[in-house]
Design a protein around this motif. Structure first.
Motif, PDB file in Angstrom:
ATOM      1  N   MET A  21       0.843  -1.203   0.000  1.00 43.43           N
ATOM      2  CA  MET A  21       0.000   0.000   0.000  1.00 43.43           C
ATOM      3  C   MET A  21       0.874   1.247   0.000  1.00 43.43           C
ATOM      4  O   MET A  21       1.209   1.775   1.058  1.00 43.43           O
ATOM      5  CB  MET A  21      -0.887   0.028   1.250  1.00 43.43           C
ATOM      6  CG  MET A  21      -2.090  -0.866   1.263  1.00 43.43           C
ATOM      7  SD  MET A  21      -3.517  -0.347   0.272  1.00 43.43           S
ATOM      8  CE  MET A  21      -4.007   1.191   0.988  1.00 43.43           C
ATOM      9  N   LEU A  73      -5.729  -0.286   4.826  1.00 43.65           N
ATOM     10  CA  LEU A  73      -4.698  -1.265   5.158  1.00 43.65           C
ATOM     11  C   LEU A  73      -5.035  -2.012   6.455  1.00 43.65           C
ATOM     12  O   LEU A  73      -4.818  -3.214   6.565  1.00 43.65           O
ATOM     13  CB  LEU A  73      -3.352  -0.536   5.293  1.00 43.65           C
ATOM     14  CG  LEU A  73      -2.102  -1.395   5.332  1.00 43.65           C
ATOM     15  CD1 LEU A  73      -2.073  -2.399   4.200  1.00 43.65           C
ATOM     16  CD2 LEU A  73      -0.851  -0.526   5.279  1.00 43.65           C
ATOM     17  N   LYS A 101       2.528   1.598  13.703  1.00 46.67           N
ATOM     18  CA  LYS A 101       1.639   1.272  12.570  1.00 46.67           C
ATOM     19  C   LYS A 101       1.804  -0.173  12.133  1.00 46.67           C
ATOM     20  O   LYS A 101       0.838  -0.838  11.767  1.00 46.67           O
ATOM     21  CB  LYS A 101       1.950   2.186  11.382  1.00 46.67           C
ATOM     22  CG  LYS A 101       1.347   3.556  11.530  1.00 46.67           C
ATOM     23  CD  LYS A 101       1.680   4.463  10.366  1.00 46.67           C
ATOM     24  CE  LYS A 101       1.321   5.891  10.744  1.00 46.67           C
ATOM     25  NZ  LYS A 101       1.843   6.871   9.817  1.00 46.67           N
ATOM     26  N   ALA A 137      -0.049   4.017  -1.580  1.00 54.86           N
ATOM     27  CA  ALA A 137      -0.898   5.194  -1.812  1.00 54.86           C
ATOM     28  C   ALA A 137      -0.929   6.084  -0.573  1.00 54.86           C
ATOM     29  O   ALA A 137      -0.851   5.598   0.551  1.00 54.86           O
ATOM     30  CB  ALA A 137      -2.314   4.753  -2.148  1.00 54.86           C
TER      31      ALA A 137
HETATM   32  O1  C5P Z   1      -1.698   7.435   6.841  1.00 52.94           O
HETATM   33  P1  C5P Z   1      -0.804   6.405   7.506  1.00 52.94           P
HETATM   34  O2  C5P Z   1       0.539   6.997   7.849  1.00 52.94           O
HETATM   35  O3  C5P Z   1      -1.444   5.625   8.601  1.00 52.94           O
HETATM   36  O4  C5P Z   1      -0.464   5.358   6.314  1.00 52.94           O
HETATM   37  C1  C5P Z   1       0.238   4.172   6.603  1.00 52.94           C
HETATM   38  C2  C5P Z   1      -0.159   3.108   5.624  1.00 52.94           C
HETATM   39  O5  C5P Z   1      -1.580   2.879   5.686  1.00 52.94           O
HETATM   40  C3  C5P Z   1       0.138   3.423   4.179  1.00 52.94           C
HETATM   41  O6  C5P Z   1       0.609   2.218   3.598  1.00 52.94           O
HETATM   42  C4  C5P Z   1      -1.202   3.852   3.605  1.00 52.94           C
HETATM   43  O7  C5P Z   1      -1.305   3.521   2.222  1.00 52.94           O
HETATM   44  C5  C5P Z   1      -2.196   3.046   4.432  1.00 52.94           C
HETATM   45  N1  C5P Z   1      -3.481   3.748   4.674  1.00 52.94           N
HETATM   46  C6  C5P Z   1      -4.670   3.142   4.303  1.00 52.94           C
HETATM   47  N2  C5P Z   1      -5.875   3.760   4.537  1.00 52.94           N
HETATM   48  C7  C5P Z   1      -5.908   4.967   5.146  1.00 52.94           C
HETATM   49  C8  C5P Z   1      -4.706   5.577   5.536  1.00 52.94           C
HETATM   50  C9  C5P Z   1      -3.511   4.956   5.282  1.00 52.94           C
HETATM   51  O8  C5P Z   1      -4.628   2.053   3.743  1.00 52.94           O
HETATM   52  N3  C5P Z   1      -7.091   5.543   5.340  1.00 52.94           N
END
Ligand code: C5P
Length: 404
Positions: free
Chosen positions: A275, A310, A339, A277
């Motif tokens: 992930m 995720l 995380k 994105a």
């Molecule tokens: O935003 P964050 O720092 O928590 O992002 C960490 C991971 O979680 C990244 O790999 C991001 O693509 C994923 N993510 C997600 N859905 C979200 C926020 C982040 O899948 N709403």
């Protein structure tokens, strides 16, 4: 740890005499940029289109042109040229040179080297559409394909001879991609990678949206390198200005909700999910049907949180390796570690987006990879493609350690 980066790097590029010779110059530039050593051989006819000095300047090596030149033979030597090649590329390849290779004629330096080499050969034909369709040429191509020579089809479009049709040399960037694919170790064969990339757009009214600065470069690099190493790649991408890598299945989305839907639909078929994105954390509570008019008073936006995609995948995972990314501005390792566990990931790639050469819209990254056993691997500044290679090396190491 084995690096997917240590790949054969010596290209011998044969340039035969077609108008597309000028594109071969750009091809050399791109190959040198990607770290290849390029030895150019030009046929006598090619010398009519471009001078050896152009290729020599771009490749940083003297260009070989003559079989019977005493100085060239003592300095480079045709058998030496044939032996040093990890891959021999002929671009552009004329009908004439394809005919000669197919019938075993070796009457100049390039055809002699082709005859003598044991390396793989990639041929990119370029010519008038009627010449390309000529059954004699097509017969030669079939014969060579049967003998294991690789071909790239010419593309359709305007031809320098004034015709429209199939005959154009593929874009240098596409030839480079083909070359990477041929020299790269195929250690991801059998892997089905689901990769997300880019930003989301959360619409506010018919004109405006909330977005973020993600360029998508890291996710696209993962997709490109995944294909090069033999994986099947599905790329779920938010809006970017990037060209989708060849060979990936692209699913384009805008909002986090659309991305979530696509990921949940695809993830059970994947062997690993990456992930990359920059998923939008919030969306406007209301999507206004009409453009918000400019006024004098401040306005307030109410934002609702988006689901954490995720984390959801982490809860449902069923044998897939999950890799997340953490873009941080402080306490990099501590935040990333949190995380990794909270989202039930196998690896997390953390980068401090405030550091030079790291983060948004640049081609490089400085990353730290963390695993579940407490391993913290800090990597130096490298291109996003190199980082993608390193991430796959860790992914494979993880697979091997769990299967043994
Ligand atoms: O935003 P964050 O720092 O928590 O992002 C960490 C991971 O979680 C990244 O790999 C991001 O693509 C994923 N993510 C997600 N859905 C979200 C926020 C982040 O899948 N709403």
């Amino acid at each position: 740890m084995t690096s997917g980066n240590r790949e054969p790097r010596n290209i011998v590029l044969g340039v035969s005499g077609g108008i597309a010779c000028y594109k071969a110059v750009e091809l050399v530039r791109l190959l040198v940029r990607d770290g290849f050593t390029v030895q150019v051989i030009m046929t006598r006819e090619a010398l009519e289109f471009v001078t050896p000095l152009t290729f020599q300047t771009i490749s940083g090596r003297s260009v070989a042109t003559e079989t019977f030149s005493l100085t060239q033979e003592s300095e480079i030597g045709h058998i030496n040229l044939a032996d040093q090649a990890d891959l021999l590329v002929i671009a552009p390849a004329t009908a004439n040179i394809i005919g000669k290779i197919a019938t075993g004629i070796a009457d100049d330096l390039l055809t002699t080297v082709i005859m003598a080499t044991r390396a793989q050969v990639l041929i990119a034909p370029s010519m008038n559409v009627h010449m390309y369709e000529n059954p004699i040429l097509q017969g030669n191509i079939s014969k060579l394909k049967g003998l294991g020579y690789h071909f790239m089809e010419p593309v359709e479009g305007y031809l320098a001879c004034g015709y429209e049709g199939r005959g154009r040399l593929p874009e240098p960037q596409d030839i480079v991609e083909e070359i990477h694919g041929l020299v790269k170790k195929k250690d991801l064969v059998g892997e089905r990678l689901l990769i997300t990339a880019g930003p989301n757009r959360e619409p506010l009214d018919p004109i405006r949206y909330i977005g973020n600065r993600s360029s998508g470069k890291m996710g696209y690099a993962l997709a490109r390198i995944g294909v090069r190493r033999g994986a099947e790649v599905t790329l779920i991408s938010g809006p970017t200005s990037l060209r989708p890598p060849q060979g990936v299945r692209l699913i384009s989305v805008l909002t986090a909700a659309e991305m979530r839907q696509a990921v949940l639909k695809e993830f059970s078929a994947a062997t690993a999910v990456l992930m990359a994105a920059a998923v939008a954390d919030y969306h406007p509570e209301k999507l206004l049907p009409k453009k918000i008019k400019r006024g004098r008073d401040p306005i307030q936006l109410r934002l609702k949180p988006n689901p954490d995609i995720l984390r959801e995948v982490g809860m449902r995972k069923n044998g897939q390796i999950l890799i997340g990314f953490a873009a941080e501005t402080e306490a990099l390792v501590a935040n990333a570690k949190k995380k990794l566990h909270e989202k039930n990931l196998d690896l997390i790639v953390a980068n401090n987006v405030t550091e030079e050469g790291s983060g948004f819209d640049v081609d490089t990254n400085v990353a730290t990879i963390l695993d579940r056993k407490g391993g913290v691997h800090s990597l130096p500044l490298m291109s996003k493609e190199e980082l993608a290679d390193r991430i796959y090396d860790y992914l494979l190491a993880l697979k091997n350690s769990t299967s043994s």
